[in-house]
Design a protein around this motif. Structure first.
Motif, PDB file in Angstrom:
ATOM      1  N   GLY A 159       0.758  -1.452  -0.265  1.00  0.00           N
ATOM      2  CA  GLY A 159      -0.083   0.016  -0.262  1.00  0.00           C
ATOM      3  C   GLY A 159       0.691   0.983  -0.543  1.00  0.00           C
ATOM      4  O   GLY A 159       0.759   2.679   0.181  1.00  0.00           O
ATOM      5  N   LYS A 160       1.898   1.634  -0.070  1.00  0.00           N
ATOM      6  CA  LYS A 160       3.184   2.337  -0.182  1.00  0.00           C
ATOM      7  C   LYS A 160       3.494   2.597  -1.398  1.00  0.00           C
ATOM      8  O   LYS A 160       3.710   1.771  -2.491  1.00  0.00           O
ATOM      9  N   ASP A 161       3.462   4.011  -1.898  1.00  0.00           N
ATOM     10  CA  ASP A 161       4.079   4.306  -3.355  1.00  0.00           C
ATOM     11  C   ASP A 161       5.495   3.936  -3.389  1.00  0.00           C
ATOM     12  O   ASP A 161       6.233   4.974  -2.822  1.00  0.00           O
ATOM     13  N   PRO A 162       5.856   3.451  -4.378  1.00  0.00           N
ATOM     14  CA  PRO A 162       7.050   3.206  -4.147  1.00  0.00           C
ATOM     15  C   PRO A 162       7.932   3.990  -4.899  1.00  0.00           C
ATOM     16  O   PRO A 162       9.189   4.383  -4.511  1.00  0.00           O
ATOM     17  N   ASN A 163       8.011   5.371  -5.203  1.00  0.00           N
ATOM     18  CA  ASN A 163       8.239   5.770  -6.219  1.00  0.00           C
ATOM     19  C   ASN A 163       8.757   6.981  -4.651  1.00  0.00           C
ATOM     20  O   ASN A 163       9.639   7.897  -4.967  1.00  0.00           O
ATOM     21  N   ARG A 164       8.300   7.559  -4.036  1.00  0.00           N
ATOM     22  CA  ARG A 164       7.819   7.766  -2.365  1.00  0.00           C
ATOM     23  C   ARG A 164       9.816   7.435  -1.550  1.00  0.00           C
ATOM     24  O   ARG A 164       9.413   8.100  -0.524  1.00  0.00           O
ATOM     25  N   ALA A 165       9.719   6.474  -1.977  1.00  0.00           N
ATOM     26  CA  ALA A 165      11.059   5.588  -0.928  1.00  0.00           C
ATOM     27  C   ALA A 165      12.132   5.789  -1.836  1.00  0.00           C
ATOM     28  O   ALA A 165      12.949   6.277  -2.091  1.00  0.00           O
ATOM     29  N   LEU A 166      13.138   5.941  -0.641  1.00  0.00           N
ATOM     30  CA  LEU A 166      14.128   6.280  -0.560  1.00  0.00           C
ATOM     31  C   LEU A 166      15.501   4.431  -0.383  1.00  0.00           C
ATOM     32  O   LEU A 166      15.028   3.613   0.370  1.00  0.00           O
ATOM     33  N   ILE A 167      15.363   4.694  -1.769  1.00  0.00           N
ATOM     34  CA  ILE A 167      16.542   3.073  -1.747  1.00  0.00           C
ATOM     35  C   ILE A 167      18.131   3.117  -1.804  1.00  0.00           C
ATOM     36  O   ILE A 167      18.863   3.570  -2.591  1.00  0.00           O
ATOM     37  N   ALA A 168      18.369   1.593  -0.825  1.00  0.00           N
ATOM     38  CA  ALA A 168      19.596   2.160  -0.499  1.00  0.00           C
ATOM     39  C   ALA A 168      20.154   0.403  -0.420  1.00  0.00           C
ATOM     40  O   ALA A 168      19.205  -0.406  -0.580  1.00  0.00           O
ATOM     41  N   GLN A 169      21.512   0.285  -0.964  1.00  0.00           N
ATOM     42  CA  GLN A 169      22.130  -0.505  -1.565  1.00  0.00           C
ATOM     43  C   GLN A 169      22.843  -1.918   0.250  1.00  0.00           C
ATOM     44  O   GLN A 169      23.642  -0.637   0.496  1.00  0.00           O
ATOM     45  N   THR A 170      22.465  -2.990   0.318  1.00  0.00           N
ATOM     46  CA  THR A 170      23.098  -3.113   1.902  1.00  0.00           C
ATOM     47  C   THR A 170      24.397  -3.451   1.173  1.00  0.00           C
ATOM     48  O   THR A 170      24.577  -3.935   0.880  1.00  0.00           O
ATOM     49  N   GLY A 171      25.381  -3.744   2.796  1.00  0.00           N
ATOM     50  CA  GLY A 171      26.492  -3.665   2.017  1.00  0.00           C
ATOM     51  C   GLY A 171      27.535  -3.264   1.388  1.00  0.00           C
ATOM     52  O   GLY A 171      29.235  -3.417   0.642  1.00  0.00           O
ATOM     53  N   ILE A 172      27.033  -2.064   0.869  1.00  0.00           N
ATOM     54  CA  ILE A 172      27.661  -1.014   0.322  1.00  0.00           C
ATOM     55  C   ILE A 172      28.251   0.455   0.832  1.00  0.00           C
ATOM     56  O   ILE A 172      27.747   0.808   1.792  1.00  0.00           O
ATOM     57  N   ASP A 173      29.324   0.738   1.041  1.00  0.00           N
ATOM     58  CA  ASP A 173      29.894   1.783   1.582  1.00  0.00           C
ATOM     59  C   ASP A 173      29.503   3.229   1.343  1.00  0.00           C
ATOM     60  O   ASP A 173      29.863   3.611   0.422  1.00  0.00           O
ATOM     61  N   TYR A 174      28.734   3.980   1.478  1.00  0.00           N
ATOM     62  CA  TYR A 174      27.557   5.125   1.691  1.00  0.00           C
ATOM     63  C   TYR A 174      28.770   6.083   2.569  1.00  0.00           C
ATOM     64  O   TYR A 174      28.246   6.545   3.553  1.00  0.00           O
ATOM     65  N   PRO A 175      29.849   6.441   2.040  1.00  0.00           N
ATOM     66  CA  PRO A 175      30.246   7.676   3.106  1.00  0.00           C
ATOM     67  C   PRO A 175      29.917   9.034   2.910  1.00  0.00           C
ATOM     68  O   PRO A 175      28.771   8.886   1.823  1.00  0.00           O
ATOM     69  N   ASP A 176      30.224  10.176   3.814  1.00  0.00           N
ATOM     70  CA  ASP A 176      29.502  11.043   3.467  1.00  0.00           C
ATOM     71  C   ASP A 176      30.152  11.971   2.783  1.00  0.00           C
ATOM     72  O   ASP A 176      29.711  13.181   2.573  1.00  0.00           O
ATOM     73  N   TYR A 177      31.500  11.975   2.237  1.00  0.00           N
ATOM     74  CA  TYR A 177      32.281  12.997   2.015  1.00  0.00           C
ATOM     75  C   TYR A 177      33.053  11.380   0.509  1.00  0.00           C
ATOM     76  O   TYR A 177      33.855  10.607   0.862  1.00  0.00           O
ATOM     77  N   ALA A 178      33.028  11.787  -0.712  1.00  0.00           N
ATOM     78  CA  ALA A 178      33.996  11.237  -1.568  1.00  0.00           C
ATOM     79  C   ALA A 178      34.632  12.441  -2.598  1.00  0.00           C
ATOM     80  O   ALA A 178      34.551  13.672  -3.069  1.00  0.00           O
ATOM     81  N   ILE A 179      35.642  11.526  -3.388  1.00  0.00           N
ATOM     82  CA  ILE A 179      36.719  12.795  -4.214  1.00  0.00           C
ATOM     83  C   ILE A 179      36.950  12.127  -4.861  1.00  0.00           C
ATOM     84  O   ILE A 179      36.209  10.519  -6.099  1.00  0.00           O
ATOM     85  N   ILE A 180      35.941  12.753  -6.247  1.00  0.00           N
ATOM     86  CA  ILE A 180      36.235  12.512  -7.745  1.00  0.00           C
ATOM     87  C   ILE A 180      37.109  13.195  -8.820  1.00  0.00           C
ATOM     88  O   ILE A 180      38.285  14.022  -8.056  1.00  0.00           O
ATOM     89  N   PHE A 181      37.743  12.048  -9.161  1.00  0.00           N
ATOM     90  CA  PHE A 181      39.210  12.565 -10.114  1.00  0.00           C
ATOM     91  C   PHE A 181      39.259  13.020 -11.205  1.00  0.00           C
ATOM     92  O   PHE A 181      38.258  12.428 -11.885  1.00  0.00           O
TER      93      PHE A 181
END
Lengths: 84, 137
Positions: free
Chosen positions: A62-84
């Protein structure tokens, strides 16, 4: 979409982002890697083996799937990352 | 010699860059091809403009801060013509990154990073960058 609805959606999105930051450690500890996990209105709302299956589960509950935040487990989600 | 399903992309831009084509698909079926820089130095699957994320995002992902500024995340459905079908990846939006990519060529609409490249085989020579399907397990 009127500005009121848009404001509500933006608030909801920020609630989900804040919930993810708060729950990040719990998620990595409590869920096996390689799963897709949904945060909906600030709470963990489900998890599944693949992305579309998770959306279907949200819809079925009964939830609107478009309104969910989705993340993957086992993945490192740092607060900050560098793009070279 | 061209290997079956190997796609070759002659370097493009000034200075010349490695790039390839992806196709984004929205929930309503809208399809759009994008030329993206191939950047093994980026730790993100894909970085595109805010407009592109807005039109193709299926779900929010966790936002992040970077040396190019904050980036919002959105799950995208993409395919790579003749190489990979229907991938769901976490994309990010950054006008700064896309603007930097366009400094080399105005054709570039985003940056494909190492996580996306690792879903393929990829390489290059003096003339072109190539991609092909991953090795079967």
């Amino acid at each position: 979409m009127n500005s009121h609805n848009e404001r509500d959606l933006n608030n909801e999105r920020e609630v989900n982002q804040e919930a993810f930051r708060r729950l990040k450690g719990t998620i990595q500890h409590d869920y096996p890697p390689g799963r897709f996990l949904a945060i909906y209105q600030g709470e963990i709302a489900g998890e599944a083996a693949d992305f579309m299956e998770l959306r279907r589960l949200l819809q079925a509950s009964g939830k609107d799937p478009n309104r969910a935040l989705i993340a993957q487990t086992g993945i490192d989600y740092p607060d900050y990352a560098i793009i070279f | 010699m061209i290997t079956f399903n190997e796609e070759q992309f002659t370097y493009k831009g000034s200075p010349p860059r490695s790039w390839f084509e992806i196709t984004l698909q929205a929930l309503d079926g809208t399809i759009e091809p994008l030329d993206v820089l191939a950047d093994t130095g980026s730790p993100f699957f894909l970085i595109v403009s805010e407009d592109t994320i807005g039109r193709f995002k299926m779900n929010d992902g966790p936002a992040i801060n970077t040396n190019f500024g904050p980036m919002k995340a959105g799950w995208l459905q993409l395919s790579i013509p003749l190489v990979r079908e229907q991938l769901f990846v976490e994309g990010y939006s950054s006008e700064a990154v896309v603007s930097a990519a366009k400094q080399s060529s105005s054709d570039f609409e985003g940056l494909a990073g190492l996580p996306l490249l690792r879903l393929l085989q990829f390489g290059g020579n003096a003339d072109f960058f190539w991609i092909k399907p991953p090795v079967s397990s």
